[in-house]
Design a protein around this motif. Sequence first.
Motif, PDB file in Angstrom:
ATOM      1  N   GLY A   9       0.997  -1.023  -0.083  1.00  0.00           N
ATOM      2  CA  GLY A   9      -0.238  -0.263  -0.209  1.00  0.00           C
ATOM      3  C   GLY A   9       0.858   1.214   0.298  1.00  0.00           C
ATOM      4  O   GLY A   9       0.379   2.231  -0.072  1.00  0.00           O
ATOM      5  N   ARG A  10       2.204   1.040   0.363  1.00  0.00           N
ATOM      6  CA  ARG A  10       3.231   2.590  -0.111  1.00  0.00           C
ATOM      7  C   ARG A  10       3.337   2.670  -1.126  1.00  0.00           C
ATOM      8  O   ARG A  10       4.412   3.666  -1.974  1.00  0.00           O
ATOM      9  N   GLY A  11       3.135   1.434  -1.988  1.00  0.00           N
ATOM     10  CA  GLY A  11       3.495   2.316  -3.421  1.00  0.00           C
ATOM     11  C   GLY A  11       5.103   2.189  -4.097  1.00  0.00           C
ATOM     12  O   GLY A  11       5.642   2.809  -4.736  1.00  0.00           O
ATOM     13  N   ILE A  12       5.655   0.764  -3.035  1.00  0.00           N
ATOM     14  CA  ILE A  12       7.367   0.730  -3.316  1.00  0.00           C
ATOM     15  C   ILE A  12       8.041  -0.113  -3.614  1.00  0.00           C
ATOM     16  O   ILE A  12       9.347  -0.523  -4.089  1.00  0.00           O
ATOM     17  N   GLY A  13       6.723  -0.850  -4.072  1.00  0.00           N
ATOM     18  CA  GLY A  13       7.787  -2.182  -4.110  1.00  0.00           C
ATOM     19  C   GLY A  13       7.854  -2.278  -5.485  1.00  0.00           C
ATOM     20  O   GLY A  13       9.640  -2.565  -5.715  1.00  0.00           O
ATOM     21  N   MET A  14       7.410  -1.658  -6.789  1.00  0.00           N
ATOM     22  CA  MET A  14       8.186  -1.360  -7.608  1.00  0.00           C
ATOM     23  C   MET A  14       9.705  -0.668  -7.858  1.00  0.00           C
ATOM     24  O   MET A  14      10.204  -0.427  -9.413  1.00  0.00           O
ATOM     25  N   ASP A  15       9.237   0.974  -7.109  1.00  0.00           N
ATOM     26  CA  ASP A  15      11.201   1.436  -6.973  1.00  0.00           C
ATOM     27  C   ASP A  15      11.469   0.613  -6.749  1.00  0.00           C
ATOM     28  O   ASP A  15      13.196   1.093  -7.176  1.00  0.00           O
ATOM     29  N   ALA A  16      11.690  -0.657  -6.051  1.00  0.00           N
ATOM     30  CA  ALA A  16      12.850  -1.284  -5.775  1.00  0.00           C
ATOM     31  C   ALA A  16      13.136  -2.252  -6.663  1.00  0.00           C
ATOM     32  O   ALA A  16      14.563  -2.223  -7.192  1.00  0.00           O
ATOM     33  N   VAL A  17      12.271  -2.704  -7.258  1.00  0.00           N
ATOM     34  CA  VAL A  17      12.725  -3.823  -8.785  1.00  0.00           C
ATOM     35  C   VAL A  17      13.296  -2.339  -9.324  1.00  0.00           C
ATOM     36  O   VAL A  17      14.474  -2.930 -10.242  1.00  0.00           O
ATOM     37  N   ARG A  18      12.886  -1.588 -10.062  1.00  0.00           N
ATOM     38  CA  ARG A  18      13.391   0.042 -10.574  1.00  0.00           C
ATOM     39  C   ARG A  18      14.519  -0.395 -10.254  1.00  0.00           C
ATOM     40  O   ARG A  18      15.554   0.368 -11.263  1.00  0.00           O
ATOM     41  N   ASP A  19      14.816   0.387  -8.702  1.00  0.00           N
ATOM     42  CA  ASP A  19      16.037   0.757  -8.491  1.00  0.00           C
ATOM     43  C   ASP A  19      17.545  -0.184  -8.590  1.00  0.00           C
ATOM     44  O   ASP A  19      18.457   0.201  -8.814  1.00  0.00           O
ATOM     45  N   VAL A  20      17.231  -1.667  -8.553  1.00  0.00           N
ATOM     46  CA  VAL A  20      17.801  -3.019  -8.617  1.00  0.00           C
ATOM     47  C   VAL A  20      18.641  -2.804 -10.123  1.00  0.00           C
ATOM     48  O   VAL A  20      19.350  -3.092 -10.159  1.00  0.00           O
ATOM     49  N   ALA A  21      17.650  -2.211 -11.270  1.00  0.00           N
ATOM     50  CA  ALA A  21      18.557  -2.525 -12.454  1.00  0.00           C
ATOM     51  C   ALA A  21      18.760  -1.791 -12.840  1.00  0.00           C
ATOM     52  O   ALA A  21      19.862  -2.110 -13.734  1.00  0.00           O
ATOM     53  N   ALA A  22      18.423  -0.059 -12.060  1.00  0.00           N
ATOM     54  CA  ALA A  22      19.775   0.819 -12.442  1.00  0.00           C
ATOM     55  C   ALA A  22      20.738   0.519 -11.677  1.00  0.00           C
ATOM     56  O   ALA A  22      22.017   0.697 -12.572  1.00  0.00           O
ATOM     57  N   GLN A  23      21.062  -0.223 -10.271  1.00  0.00           N
ATOM     58  CA  GLN A  23      22.059  -0.009  -9.902  1.00  0.00           C
ATOM     59  C   GLN A  23      23.066  -1.160 -10.571  1.00  0.00           C
ATOM     60  O   GLN A  23      24.556  -1.637 -10.804  1.00  0.00           O
ATOM     61  N   LEU A  24      21.861  -2.520 -11.523  1.00  0.00           N
ATOM     62  CA  LEU A  24      23.010  -3.572 -11.716  1.00  0.00           C
ATOM     63  C   LEU A  24      22.736  -3.420 -13.336  1.00  0.00           C
ATOM     64  O   LEU A  24      22.755  -3.810 -14.082  1.00  0.00           O
ATOM     65  N   HIS A  25      22.582  -2.303 -13.735  1.00  0.00           N
ATOM     66  CA  HIS A  25      22.442  -1.836 -15.307  1.00  0.00           C
ATOM     67  C   HIS A  25      21.651  -3.577 -16.147  1.00  0.00           C
ATOM     68  O   HIS A  25      21.972  -3.904 -17.225  1.00  0.00           O
ATOM     69  N   GLY A  26      20.123  -3.179 -15.531  1.00  0.00           N
ATOM     70  CA  GLY A  26      18.996  -4.692 -15.877  1.00  0.00           C
ATOM     71  C   GLY A  26      17.950  -3.559 -16.686  1.00  0.00           C
ATOM     72  O   GLY A  26      17.959  -2.320 -16.331  1.00  0.00           O
ATOM     73  N   GLU A  27      17.357  -4.495 -16.623  1.00  0.00           N
ATOM     74  CA  GLU A  27      15.988  -3.989 -17.214  1.00  0.00           C
ATOM     75  C   GLU A  27      14.676  -4.585 -16.781  1.00  0.00           C
ATOM     76  O   GLU A  27      14.957  -5.864 -16.255  1.00  0.00           O
ATOM     77  N   VAL A  28      13.719  -4.035 -16.574  1.00  0.00           N
ATOM     78  CA  VAL A  28      12.531  -4.330 -16.033  1.00  0.00           C
ATOM     79  C   VAL A  28      11.214  -3.966 -16.317  1.00  0.00           C
ATOM     80  O   VAL A  28      10.714  -3.472 -17.811  1.00  0.00           O
ATOM     81  N   ARG A  29      10.998  -5.775 -16.572  1.00  0.00           N
ATOM     82  CA  ARG A  29       9.547  -5.489 -17.823  1.00  0.00           C
ATOM     83  C   ARG A  29       7.780  -5.895 -17.055  1.00  0.00           C
ATOM     84  O   ARG A  29       8.291  -6.450 -15.846  1.00  0.00           O
ATOM     85  N   VAL A  30       6.913  -4.999 -16.777  1.00  0.00           N
ATOM     86  CA  VAL A  30       5.790  -5.732 -16.557  1.00  0.00           C
ATOM     87  C   VAL A  30       4.851  -6.208 -17.510  1.00  0.00           C
ATOM     88  O   VAL A  30       4.545  -5.626 -18.358  1.00  0.00           O
ATOM     89  N   ARG A  31       3.841  -6.807 -17.486  1.00  0.00           N
ATOM     90  CA  ARG A  31       3.038  -7.973 -18.182  1.00  0.00           C
ATOM     91  C   ARG A  31       1.469  -8.015 -16.904  1.00  0.00           C
ATOM     92  O   ARG A  31       2.032  -8.195 -15.865  1.00  0.00           O
ATOM     93  N   SER A  32       0.321  -7.905 -17.753  1.00  0.00           N
ATOM     94  CA  SER A  32      -0.992  -8.059 -16.775  1.00  0.00           C
ATOM     95  C   SER A  32      -2.133  -8.617 -18.202  1.00  0.00           C
ATOM     96  O   SER A  32      -1.957  -7.970 -19.264  1.00  0.00           O
ATOM     97  N   THR A  33      -2.276  -9.250 -17.343  1.00  0.00           N
ATOM     98  CA  THR A  33      -3.900  -9.915 -18.157  1.00  0.00           C
ATOM     99  C   THR A  33      -4.965  -9.508 -17.894  1.00  0.00           C
ATOM    100  O   THR A  33      -5.218 -10.313 -16.257  1.00  0.00           O
ATOM    101  N   PRO A  34      -5.766  -8.720 -17.384  1.00  0.00           N
ATOM    102  CA  PRO A  34      -6.989  -8.502 -16.416  1.00  0.00           C
ATOM    103  C   PRO A  34      -7.344 -10.427 -16.340  1.00  0.00           C
ATOM    104  O   PRO A  34      -7.794 -10.631 -17.045  1.00  0.00           O
ATOM    105  N   GLY A  35      -7.930 -10.209 -15.484  1.00  0.00           N
ATOM    106  CA  GLY A  35      -8.903 -11.812 -14.575  1.00  0.00           C
ATOM    107  C   GLY A  35      -7.567 -13.107 -14.976  1.00  0.00           C
ATOM    108  O   GLY A  35      -7.723 -14.208 -14.517  1.00  0.00           O
ATOM    109  N   GLU A  36      -6.522 -12.628 -15.523  1.00  0.00           N
ATOM    110  CA  GLU A  36      -5.268 -14.089 -15.402  1.00  0.00           C
ATOM    111  C   GLU A  36      -4.120 -14.058 -15.158  1.00  0.00           C
ATOM    112  O   GLU A  36      -3.212 -14.673 -14.194  1.00  0.00           O
ATOM    113  N   GLY A  37      -3.623 -12.458 -14.002  1.00  0.00           N
ATOM    114  CA  GLY A  37      -2.394 -12.128 -13.925  1.00  0.00           C
ATOM    115  C   GLY A  37      -1.548 -11.333 -14.684  1.00  0.00           C
ATOM    116  O   GLY A  37      -2.143 -10.740 -14.569  1.00  0.00           O
TER     117      GLY A  37
END
Length: 711
Positions: A397-425
């Motif tokens: 509920g604090r909106g920090i979950g994806m912040d953490a992944v984004r920061d790790v990606a920047a730190q390790l020179h990586g990339e984050v991808r997000v996919r979502s399908t309503p009702g499926e996951g």
Amino acid sequence: MGGRDPLRYFRLEARELVDQISAGVLDLDQRPGPEPVGRLLRVAHTLKGAARVVKQKEIADRAHAFEDILVPHRSGDAPLAAEEMRELLRLNDEIAAQVALLEAPPPPEAPEPPEQPAAAAGEPAVRPAAPDPAPVPVSAPQPPPAPEPLSGPGRATTSDLDELLDAIGETNAQMMPLRDGCGTMERLHRSAEALSDQLRAGRSAVDGPVRVSAERLAAELGSASRRFTDAVDQIVRGLDDVRAKAEGLRLVPAGSIFTTLRRAVRDAADAEGRRVRFVSRGADIRMGAHLLSPASGAFLHVVRNAVVHGIEPEPERLTAGKPAEGTVTFEVERRGRWALFRCSDDGRGFDLAALRRTAQERGMLGPGDPPPADRELLDLVLHGGISTSPKVTEVAGRGIGMDAVRDVAAQLHGEVRVRSTPGEGATVELVIPLTLLSMTGLMVEAGGATATVPLDAVRGCLRLSAAEAATATSSGRILYDGSAAPFLPLAEVLYTGDTVPDVPGTGAAVVLNCTAGTLAIGVDRLCGTSALVARPLPDLAPASPIISSVSVEADGRPRLVLDPEGLATEVLRRHGSGAGTAASPAAEPLPVLVVDDSLTTRMLERSILESAGYQVELAASGEEGLEKARASRYGLVLSDIDMPGIDGFTLVERIRADPELSGVPCVLVSSRAGAEDRERGRSAGADAYVVKGEFDQEELLAHIRRLVVRS
């Protein structure tokens, strides 16, 4: 126990036992039965006994209480009550906290007390007794320590191991004169033997004592040469063994972070009153701790969000036709020089409407801006601070979950991808470059140079005659498994711009699987397989894209590790995109649309395709599939036949009749195996037909690699 640190060995053992208890409790939560209970009892009993030996009463008492809960469940398959599981987890956390406190560095040893005056006659000589190791006091239950899945007592630091490996490499290099000396000794031995033979043949030309001396010299040189060579070989083998062990310590199995993530899922599910199963894959993949540790911290937030935001309450899942128990899956994969961390769930997916409202409230979307596409909305999640939770709880509920992944990606020179399908996951992926990884490689020789091909990319090997090698080289293709694959002699790309040394020609073909498809490289010979640790190339040593990394031999010599994706690029550059089954890896495949009214089939096919690197979108009916196909670009449509409303045949016919969609490849997957149905599929315009009863994952992927349209 050791005078300076009486708890030294207990700390080592206790940390290992606590890790086993943590994993065992979570196993028992999902798979109750006498076997996991018995295993937990044995571990707890071992910990209790060890704690009592070193007088750690608080740990021993909690281990005993742990046993008391488990003993009644040693027989029977009935699960433990919810309260019993909570009590086991509480005791486990308290034991872990106690062990963590013991792992603090011991205080410096007190100086020796000044000598006491000699006791007067008749007085007892009394010295204060050294106290036993005091138990750690606990006034109240304490929270578990911060997760430390990758480090523990006794594990050497990365810098220490790097220094050790450098020292081993230097020592190996210093052994080179000794190896040369072995050769010199052997040559002297042969010369002495030749001289002795000449003297013996000369008979009276030389006195007997000289001949005897020459024979003795040859014998002594032979004996010394053997001893010298054996000693050098033994030292080299020892250094090689130490190097391999040090490299192993430098790398950590990905499974070391699974228990922490699994516990986070369990705790979040318990807090939300939901049933959630944790599934993990890729535990044996080894990589540097400096990559695993931040990835673990980031995905702690992701798995909690998957439970809280994604997994629906049980009644809602049952209404949607889903199993009552949700699933969160965490996977680690190695793809060439990259590591992929993926968390997916079978929940409701991201609430796009709530994301849109939150983005508007935060000023990320202006009132006059056009409505963003779903992909743009998901990209906003990565900008940080966006949460769709209506309240702040202990787990979300604090909106920090994806912040953490984004920061790790920047730190390790990586990339984050997000996919979502309503009702499926939803799925969150983190892709980061590997700086050090363990692999098994196939060693090959080409043009006098030796290189290594990652074995997990090798599909097969072919022995080639001189005529077959010449034909494959001139045509740029080779026949493998009933189809023509692009072919290129490895020596041509290893010696780009140089003259290839005059060595025996191509004698074998190594067939590789890569994102682009199947290709083959020609080599002079195969040299066997070996386990190795691959390192990145130094920044000041740029190399061809066909080289991914380098491994270091026991004698300190580097060996090139080839990149299958780079080889595919080179094959296509030389022969063109139509040279075979491969397509340019520079062009990403468009998403695949899976259309099936069965949730199980949709999820299975999505799992297969995503594991092969494709983006996937789902439709639960022919009507929904046609609507999605008209609204977005897809590289391929994979459809069932028997569906209510628009069936698969009709769906393919309508796609072929639409000028905007007519070029989209279509594959039908059905339980219908008759010739009549296959013919009807061809008449409708299907590019391939796969029978479910004869379902072969590789066959399906082969069709998709051949047909999918790339951006």
